[in-house]
Design an enzyme around this catalytic site. Structure first.
Site, PDB file in Angstrom:
ATOM      1  N   ALA A  13       0.831  -1.205   0.000  1.00 31.62           N
ATOM      2  CA  ALA A  13       0.000   0.000   0.000  1.00 31.62           C
ATOM      3  C   ALA A  13       0.865   1.256   0.000  1.00 31.62           C
ATOM      4  CB  ALA A  13      -0.929  -0.010   1.211  1.00 31.62           C
ATOM      5  N   CYS A  46       2.572 -12.541  -0.295  1.00 26.94           N
ATOM      6  CA  CYS A  46       1.746 -13.632  -0.848  1.00 26.94           C
ATOM      7  C   CYS A  46       2.610 -14.761  -1.400  1.00 26.94           C
ATOM      8  CB  CYS A  46       0.853 -13.094  -1.967  1.00 26.94           C
ATOM      9  SG  CYS A  46       0.046 -11.541  -1.554  1.00 26.94           S
ATOM     10  N   ASN A 311      -2.868  -2.995  -2.739  1.00 24.60           N
ATOM     11  CA  ASN A 311      -2.311  -2.353  -3.935  1.00 24.60           C
ATOM     12  C   ASN A 311      -3.277  -1.332  -4.527  1.00 24.60           C
ATOM     13  OD1 ASN A 311       0.431  -3.404  -4.831  1.00 24.60           O
ATOM     14  ND2 ASN A 311      -0.597  -5.260  -4.174  1.00 24.60           N
TER      15      ASN A 311
HETATM   16  C1  LIG Z   1       2.076 -15.671   3.898  1.00 27.76           C
HETATM   17  C2  LIG Z   1       1.108 -14.697   3.282  1.00 27.76           C
HETATM   18  C3  LIG Z   1       0.440 -15.021   2.115  1.00 27.76           C
HETATM   19  C4  LIG Z   1      -0.454 -14.119   1.549  1.00 27.76           C
HETATM   20  N1  LIG Z   1      -1.106 -14.459   0.383  1.00 27.76           N
HETATM   21  C5  LIG Z   1      -1.960 -13.567  -0.181  1.00 27.76           C
HETATM   22  C6  LIG Z   1      -2.599 -13.871  -1.415  1.00 27.76           C
HETATM   23  O1  LIG Z   1      -2.397 -14.958  -1.989  1.00 27.76           O
HETATM   24  N2  LIG Z   1      -3.446 -12.946  -1.956  1.00 27.76           N
HETATM   25  C7  LIG Z   1      -3.677 -11.726  -1.348  1.00 27.76           C
HETATM   26  O2  LIG Z   1      -4.445 -10.908  -1.895  1.00 27.76           O
HETATM   27  N3  LIG Z   1      -3.061 -11.403  -0.181  1.00 27.76           N
HETATM   28  C8  LIG Z   1      -2.217 -12.287   0.408  1.00 27.76           C
HETATM   29  N4  LIG Z   1      -1.576 -11.962   1.571  1.00 27.76           N
HETATM   30  C9  LIG Z   1      -1.868 -10.669   2.203  1.00 27.76           C
HETATM   31  C10 LIG Z   1      -1.006  -9.558   1.622  1.00 27.76           C
HETATM   32  O3  LIG Z   1       0.341  -9.903   1.666  1.00 27.76           O
HETATM   33  C11 LIG Z   1      -1.243  -8.291   2.437  1.00 27.76           C
HETATM   34  O4  LIG Z   1      -2.617  -7.990   2.371  1.00 27.76           O
HETATM   35  C12 LIG Z   1      -0.438  -7.120   1.900  1.00 27.76           C
HETATM   36  O5  LIG Z   1       0.923  -7.352   2.009  1.00 27.76           O
HETATM   37  C13 LIG Z   1      -0.809  -5.865   2.685  1.00 27.76           C
HETATM   38  O6  LIG Z   1      -0.031  -4.817   2.226  1.00 27.76           O
HETATM   39  P1  LIG Z   1       0.211  -3.561   3.187  1.00 27.76           P
HETATM   40  O7  LIG Z   1       1.127  -2.662   2.447  1.00 27.76           O
HETATM   41  O8  LIG Z   1      -1.081  -3.022   3.672  1.00 27.76           O
HETATM   42  O9  LIG Z   1       0.901  -4.165   4.492  1.00 27.76           O
HETATM   43  P2  LIG Z   1       2.272  -4.973   4.625  1.00 27.76           P
HETATM   44  O10 LIG Z   1       2.575  -5.739   3.418  1.00 27.76           O
HETATM   45  O11 LIG Z   1       2.176  -5.698   5.928  1.00 27.76           O
HETATM   46  O12 LIG Z   1       3.333  -3.813   4.758  1.00 27.76           O
HETATM   47  C14 LIG Z   1       3.379  -2.960   5.851  1.00 27.76           C
HETATM   48  C15 LIG Z   1       4.831  -2.574   6.041  1.00 27.76           C
HETATM   49  O13 LIG Z   1       4.883  -1.548   7.020  1.00 27.76           O
HETATM   50  C16 LIG Z   1       6.037  -1.746   7.793  1.00 27.76           C
HETATM   51  N5  LIG Z   1       5.805  -1.039   9.064  1.00 27.76           N
HETATM   52  C17 LIG Z   1       4.815  -1.288   9.959  1.00 27.76           C
HETATM   53  N6  LIG Z   1       4.884  -0.403  10.973  1.00 27.76           N
HETATM   54  C18 LIG Z   1       5.923   0.411  10.702  1.00 27.76           C
HETATM   55  C19 LIG Z   1       6.481   1.512  11.372  1.00 27.76           C
HETATM   56  N7  LIG Z   1       5.997   1.961  12.534  1.00 27.76           N
HETATM   57  N8  LIG Z   1       7.546   2.130  10.826  1.00 27.76           N
HETATM   58  C20 LIG Z   1       8.064   1.696   9.641  1.00 27.76           C
HETATM   59  N9  LIG Z   1       7.584   0.640   8.960  1.00 27.76           N
HETATM   60  C21 LIG Z   1       6.504   0.011   9.482  1.00 27.76           C
HETATM   61  C22 LIG Z   1       6.154  -3.255   7.919  1.00 27.76           C
HETATM   62  O14 LIG Z   1       7.472  -3.649   8.208  1.00 27.76           O
HETATM   63  C23 LIG Z   1       5.685  -3.717   6.554  1.00 27.76           C
HETATM   64  O15 LIG Z   1       6.755  -3.940   5.653  1.00 27.76           O
HETATM   65  C24 LIG Z   1      -0.666 -12.852   2.166  1.00 27.76           C
HETATM   66  C25 LIG Z   1       0.016 -12.515   3.332  1.00 27.76           C
HETATM   67  C26 LIG Z   1       0.895 -13.422   3.889  1.00 27.76           C
HETATM   68  C27 LIG Z   1       1.617 -13.028   5.158  1.00 27.76           C
END
Ligand SMILES: Cc1cc2nc3c(=O)[nH]c(=O)nc-3n(C[C@H](O)[C@H](O)[C@H](O)COP(=O)(O)OP(=O)(O)OC[C@H]3O[C@@H](n4cnc5c(N)ncnc54)[C@H](O)[C@@H]3O)c2cc1C
Length: 457
Positions: A13, A46, A311
């Site tokens: 995101a 993922c 995304n």
């Molecule tokens: C094993 C696994 C399999 C998955 N498979 C699927 C799938 O097949 N299909 C699907 O749609 N989704 C899947 N997902 C879910 C998907 O990966 C997440 O929904 C997606 O990554 C969310 O994106 P995000 O940017 O919101 O959060 P994240 O990807 O969690 O990113 C957040 C980031 O913020 C950072 N952060 C947090 N707090 C702080 C802070 N205070 N200071 C600095 N950095 C910070 C973290 O380190 C992290 O890198 C899966 C997830 C996992 C764990």
């Protein structure tokens, strides 16, 4: 003078928002700094199960863009291993700690994107002093697990705790690596995202590839030997383990947001409007696993932590803060996964969601095949449809089948998104040739069965 955008969280995101903002505003207009506490940006969580299994050979194949690429191609200043520890809305600055260097920085912002993701649930019994217990939320987590699996003596027995889709995918990954795997789930079924009758098909397939599934079993503790996990303790007795993987679900990571006074919704996620603005807090945006969103069928605010939404939501936030216009219209809960050859898809409401939302509904299950019955490779496919009794509108769908099943859910998702009735669906002009479908596609067969059920009711 250029404005400043601070991004908290450097994955799906956060970096989608940053890149979209950059496409619309150059450095002379907008300086962008992204803080990421881990070692990686824009990686595919993922893909973690497939790197753990070895299907994807290299960890770095999961990284879409590294900080150097963001710097060179997008002029985005990514600060890895920097954890944002506070957001001061009054002074419009963030405080970040350098996790390696030890210092603290304060950075002012005009615009802020909050994209911290979700926090995996970690039970009280998961003592951090006991080595060999892993989450798989981030690529850092996965790297630690992979190092443990690759080290000598190689673990032979794995226990996966939690039977959601991540637990199921990890159980498969560990079986593929040659470990013996037990999956423990407190509820009566794995894959709670589908109805119990469909989950039973998944459980059968998991047993078929050698995964020992224990449902209705609560984990109460860990046994250890010399600081390494040796067993998972359950009410039914100990389960020997050289490695434990936790897949107990997640909650939105809102700690900093709450401390800063951002509004939290009923589902526990940060409240946002359709343009991903945090209401009542000008210049602050939020996206991804940390926010709640609208379920378009139930009408309720929900927390659906999926990469597909993260995304899109990040992109919407970035377009808007870049001066464009975009909206995120909510979700219908479409998701797919697989366990070895068995594919699982779901969209919309399960029976219990439909009942909880006050719908009167019929539900039907139709068994057919993925290809013409005579064509090589034809295998069973089960399609379940849930339709509103009075209107016939599709409310939910689930598919379990041996091949070409999962992505058929997309046809049903489009029908559901557009509020089609099951009667209208029976006439859908879907492609047919023996290698791809029977002459009546499984989706059409299920729709016809639902129409029959509506007429009988
Ligand atoms: C094993 C696994 C399999 C998955 N498979 C699927 C799938 O097949 N299909 C699907 O749609 N989704 C899947 N997902 C879910 C998907 O990966 C997440 O929904 C997606 O990554 C969310 O994106 P995000 O940017 O919101 O959060 P994240 O990807 O969690 O990113 C957040 C980031 O913020 C950072 N952060 C947090 N707090 C702080 C802070 N205070 N200071 C600095 N950095 C910070 C973290 O380190 C992290 O890198 C899966 C997830 C996992 C764990």
């Amino acid at each position: 003078m250029a404005q400043r955008l601070i991004v908290v969280g450097g994955d799906a995101a956060g970096m989608a928002a940053a890149s979209q903002a950059r496409r619309r505003r150059d450095r002379s207009d907008l300086e962008i700094v992204a803080f990421e506490r881990g070692h990686f940006t824009s990686y595919s969580a993922c893909g973690i199960p497939y790197w753990i299994s070895g299907v994807v050979p290299e960890r770095d194949q999961l990284i879409a863009r590294d900080p150097a690429t963001f710097r060179a191609d997008f002029d985005i200043d990514v600060r890895l291993r920097h954890e944002v520890t506070a957001i001061d809305l009054a002074r419009r600055e963030v405080v970040a700690r350098d996790l390696d260097g030890g210092g603290e920085v304060r950075e002012p912002f005009d615009e802020l994107v909050y994209a911290t993701g979700a926090v995996p649930k970690r039970p009280d019994w998961a003592d951090p002093e006991v080595r060999g217990v892993f989450g798989v939320q981030t690529l850092d987590d996965a790297s630690a697990l992979r190092a443990w699996l690759d080290a000598e003596p190689a673990p032979r027995r794995a226990v996966v705790v939690g039977g959601g889709y991540i637990g199921v995918e990890m159980a498969e990954a560990l079986i593929q690596r040659g470990l013996s795997v037990t999956l423990v789930e407190q509820a009566d079924q794995p894959m709670a995202t589908v109805d119990p009758d469909m989950a039973a098909l998944v459980a059968d397939a998991m047993r078929g590839i050698g995964i020992d599934i224990r449902t209705g079993v609560e984990v109460t503790g860990l046994d250890e030997r010399a600081g390494r996990v040796s067993a998972v303790v359950t009410a039914d007795g100990p389960l020997p383990a050289d490695v434990v993987v936790l897949g107990l679900g997640v909650r939105p990571d809102t700690a900093l947001a709450e401390a800063a006074g951002l509004p939290i919704g009923l589902s526990g996620g940060i409240r946002v409007d359709r343009r991903m603005r945090v209401p009542g807090v000008p210049g602050v945006w939020a996206a991804g696993d940390c926010v709640e969103t609208l379920h378009r069928v139930s009408g309720l605010p929900v927390h659906v932590p999926l990469g597909t939404h993260a995304n899109k939501q990040g992109r919407v936030a970035g377009i808007n803060l870049g001066g464009g216009y975009a909206t995120f219209p909510g979700v219908i809960g479409t998701a797919v996964t697989k366990v070895c050859e068995l594919e699982v898809g779901r969209t919309g409401l399960r029976e219990r969601d439909a009942a909880a939302s006050g719908f009167e509904f019929v539900s039907v299950r139709a068994e057919s095949t993925n290809r013409a019955g005579y064509y090589p490779g034809a295998r069973t496919m089960t399609v379940k449809l849930i339709a509103e009794r009075s209107s016939g509108r599709l409310l939910g769908a689930q598919i379990v089948g041996w091949s070409e099943a999962a992505k058929r859910i997309d046809t049903l998702a489009v029908a559901l998104w557009n509020e089609m009735t099951v009667d209208e669906m029976t006439a859908l002009d879907l492609g047919y040739a023996p290698p791809y479908a029977p002459v009546w596609d499984p989706v059409l067969i299920a729709a016809r069965k639902a129409v029959d059920a509506l007429h009988q009711g």
